[in-house]
Design a protein around this motif. Structure first.
Motif, PDB file in Angstrom:
ATOM      1  N   TYR A  56       0.552  -1.500   0.144  1.00 22.87           N
ATOM      2  CA  TYR A  56      -0.371  -0.152   0.099  1.00 22.87           C
ATOM      3  C   TYR A  56       1.085   1.835   0.276  1.00 22.87           C
ATOM      4  CZ  TYR A  56      -3.502   3.784   1.069  1.00 22.87           C
ATOM      5  OH  TYR A  56      -4.356   4.780   1.265  1.00 22.87           O
ATOM      6  N   ARG A  57       1.558   1.563   0.875  1.00 27.34           N
ATOM      7  CA  ARG A  57       2.789   2.799   0.900  1.00 27.34           C
ATOM      8  C   ARG A  57       2.932   2.923   0.015  1.00 27.34           C
ATOM      9  NH1 ARG A  57       2.965   2.817   6.736  1.00 27.34           N
ATOM     10  NH2 ARG A  57       1.852   1.074   7.596  1.00 27.34           N
ATOM     11  N   GLY A  58       3.641   1.911  -0.713  1.00 26.37           N
ATOM     12  CA  GLY A  58       4.426   1.902  -1.982  1.00 26.37           C
ATOM     13  C   GLY A  58       3.647   2.616  -3.569  1.00 26.37           C
ATOM     14  N   TRP A  59       2.437   2.145  -3.419  1.00 25.40           N
ATOM     15  CA  TRP A  59       1.746   2.285  -4.407  1.00 25.40           C
ATOM     16  C   TRP A  59       0.906   3.898  -4.042  1.00 25.40           C
ATOM     17  CZ3 TRP A  59       1.528  -0.481  -8.979  1.00 25.40           C
ATOM     18  CH2 TRP A  59       1.640  -1.683  -8.879  1.00 25.40           C
ATOM     19  N   LYS A  60       0.660   4.021  -3.187  1.00 28.91           N
ATOM     20  CA  LYS A  60       0.552   5.178  -2.720  1.00 28.91           C
ATOM     21  C   LYS A  60       1.487   6.633  -2.921  1.00 28.91           C
ATOM     22  CE  LYS A  60      -0.929   7.841   1.180  1.00 28.91           C
ATOM     23  NZ  LYS A  60      -0.577   8.478   2.736  1.00 28.91           N
TER      24      LYS A  60
END
Lengths: 450, 450
Positions: A56-60
């Motif tokens: 999630y943090r990467g995609w965001k």
């Protein structure tokens, strides 16, 4: 010479994404990397890059700069762990809810995509520039390059130059700098399960495969070309199964047939790869301060972690996201303030994820093979279903949310203590469906209030 | 070129004593130091050397090589701490029994004595040789010297080159090396209380003087020339009283008159010294392994500690003593075995003393000012009197015995827990003489058995 440029050391994943963020802020950006430009030369980086798991943090952080759609085709979703026992049997343990996945992605193409985007936005990319030192008194940075030695005095320097950061080495030597580097007893080696003869994946592509064997393990992550990149984690020495004791093909075969027999039959190049690929070490790095004058460490340079939570890259990307928020808030001429706020806010979070990554190694190589572990995950999933606000499993907080790592860590420890008590019931296997779930939540709320 | 010499990096206290030990083993010894020979040039090392406190382990190591009698005239016994309160009142707290003392000694002459003894025994001393790196693959060591660059391939290399060790830096860069450097928030500055106009000590010479002020402190140790070397420990920044907030003579005077008024009147050169002498940092270093191939870290190079237990030099000297025992046991051609045994045996002990040194800072700057602390020491002294085998105060184990530091640490923690309980009695001040001392010993024995 003095100039107004922002200099980024490192054109890896974090350095390139940082360049993209800062170009979008309208800044003058130059990126320097010691390696050759992989787009022009056939630079061999194989054999030592664990596949990464974008979450999630990467995609965001990618979405914020409009890159999500370009990256998606490079990534393969993995919805859970597929555990391989010693007899070839498998068990699937979902990572989260049915639609929640982490995404297998390999470094090479992904890094090129980011470098190209940075360049497209106007960043000046310089390869084969080895940073020799940053002198904090003069603000001068010295490079060794194919054109000889170069000296610059940039306005700002970012050290996104990874676990063996040159900027950090300058800090170690020049300032009052707290620093810890810790190698774990295990090393790793990259291996491959190629696509089958008819061009298909040899195993379920939508899972992260684990062969947990107590003190060691093998894992496999899928690639778009239908191969799997495998990583073997063994102690370097001193145990029954360790790298030191694999001296020839017979040793290797015996260990693989004994412990990883199902994988062994899918690895035609095992012997060649094992003795060709390097055995790499795994390091954890924590340090502080990250700031000295106009320089800031970011990504692995400030917090290299072991790979067992799949958060190294995601955390580095989140560094960029958070730094960008601070620049938006305080402006791009208040670097001192931005840097100070950044390190204060971010340090407890990166400490927490470094610690979690270390702890997760035991979970991956050992606990996942325990039937009780599966049950524990089931109970937690049910708690999450019934009380989606009150009880979020630790893995979910870390992987599928952007809750701060330190908050996730603290909440996770509370939940762990309660689950330990729940699991201590000798009849838990029979009774788990009749548990008083509300009482568990109440216990947790009470513990939290203390 | 390859040779049979043993090379020692560092001609400081530890390097010189090590050379003496190894010459007495009949080995070929060369010592290299980056500094000039202090016997020939007037090398200014003043302003940053806390006086040292020689205690049992140090004396024992000197005695073993027949140096005790030569060193004694340089040293002044201190039988306890003299605590100065803010009104000029003092309290004396003995370190141990009436005849037990630690010995104040200053670095300069002591170091020269050791260098001369090493040379007398035939060690080759080389000054102004800066070690640039040790290459562990080739076994080659590179020096920068007044005669240009030199390369050697010694049989064995000892890194006795202190907290900023060049050998250790080579390990950090080249091997799988666990390393931690930690600066504390405080720095220090050297100051002086000179002899009085009639050539006498301005205060009691047979005590270590402390002005404990909670978060900061001043200390003073006697010198044979009847001066005291004082050390002021303050936080660098961020507190009411810190180095950052002393910008001019008025700031300085105000702080000294407020907190150290009795000392202030004994320090005619305070203002000059304060602004001339550097403010130095305090570092704690732990690392492992200490051995790589034919190289061994020893003394501060492997375990630099903060100075608050007065054990840095004593511990380094004990390193030499223990290494020598191992050479006597296994012979001087079994370096691998000797080094391996040395690091395995010694590492838990140096970890323990590093930790104790850190903890003792709080005791020195804060606890000693508490009347309860004095009482606690009295009760412990009485226990030691009554049960000299069962209850030895921690300070005594560390300072007046050669019990391993790790054993002292463990035993000290047990005793601390029991004393915490004893001191929790609100009437302890009235009742301490009527305590059931036998019961305390029984509690301790029970805790130990667990």
């Amino acid at each position: 010479m003095k100039n107004n440029e922002v200099t980024i050391l490192g054109a890896g994943l974090i350095g390139s994404l940082l360049a993209i963020y800062l170009k979008r802020q309208g800044l003058d950006i130059s990126v320097y990397d010691k390696r050759p430009d992989t787009r022009k030369t056939k630079y061999f980086e194989g054999g030592r890059s664990i596949n990464m798991a974008l979450s999630y943090r990467g995609w965001k952080s990618l979405e914020k700069v409009g890159l999500k759609d370009q990256v998606l085709p490079l990534a393969i979703p993995m919805y859970g762990r597929k555990i391989h026992d010693e007899h070839g049997g498998t068990t699937f343990i979902p990572y989260g809810k049915a639609d929640q996945a982490i995404y297998s992605i390999s470094r090479g193409k992904f890094n090129q995509l980011l470098v190209e985007e940075a360049e497209r936005l106007g960043a000046n990319m310089h390869f084969e520039h080895l940073c020799q030192q940053v002198d904090f008194r003069s603000g001068q940075i010295t490079f060794e390059s194919p054109e000889g030695e170069k000296k610059l005095e940039p306005q700002v320097i970012f050290g996104a130059d990874g676990a063996y950061s040159a900027l950090r080495m300058s800090m170690i030597r020049q300032i009052r700098f707290n620093y810890k580097q810790e190698y774990i007893s295990h090393g790793y080696k990259e291996l491959t399960i190629p696509a089958t003869a008819d061009g298909e994946f040899a195993m379920d592509p939508n899972a992260l495969h684990i062969w947990p064997r107590g003190k060691f393990m093998l894992i496999a992550l899928p690639n778009p070309d239908k191969s799997f990149t495998c990583t073997l984690f063994l102690p370097f020495e001193g145990t029954k199964v360790c790298f030191d004791k694999i001296q020839d093909e017979r040793d290797l075969e015996s260990i693989f047939r004994n412990y990883f027999d199902d994988a062994y039959h899918l690895m035609p190049d095992l012997k060649q790869e094992f003795f060709r690929n390097p055995t790499s070490a795994l390091i954890n790095i924590e340090c502080y301060p990250w700031v000295q004058g106009n320089s800031l460490l970011i990504g692995d340079a400030s917090h290299a972690m072991v790979p067992f939570y799949g958060q190294g890259m995601n955390c580095g990307f989140e560094d960029c996201f958070i730094l960008n928020e601070l620049i938006e808030k305080y402006g791009d001429s208040a670097w001192n303030l931005v840097f100070e706020k950044f390190q204060k806010k971010r340090k407890p979070d990166t400490d927490a994820i470094c610690q979690l990554a270390m702890e997760n190694f035991i979970e991956m190589r050992d606990s996942v093979a325990d039937p009780k572990f599966l049950l524990r995950k089931k109970i937690e999933a049910k708690l999450y279903d019934l009380y989606p606000k009150e009880w979020i499993p630790l893995y979910t907080m870390v992987t599928f949310s952007d809750m701060s790592y330190s908050e996730a860590y603290a909440q996770g420890k509370l939940q762990e203590a309660i689950m330990d008590k729940v699991m201590a019931d000798p009849l838990i296997t029979e009774n788990w469906n009749k548990l008083d779930y509300e009482d568990i939540i109440n216990q947790m709320e009470t513990a939290k209030a203390v």
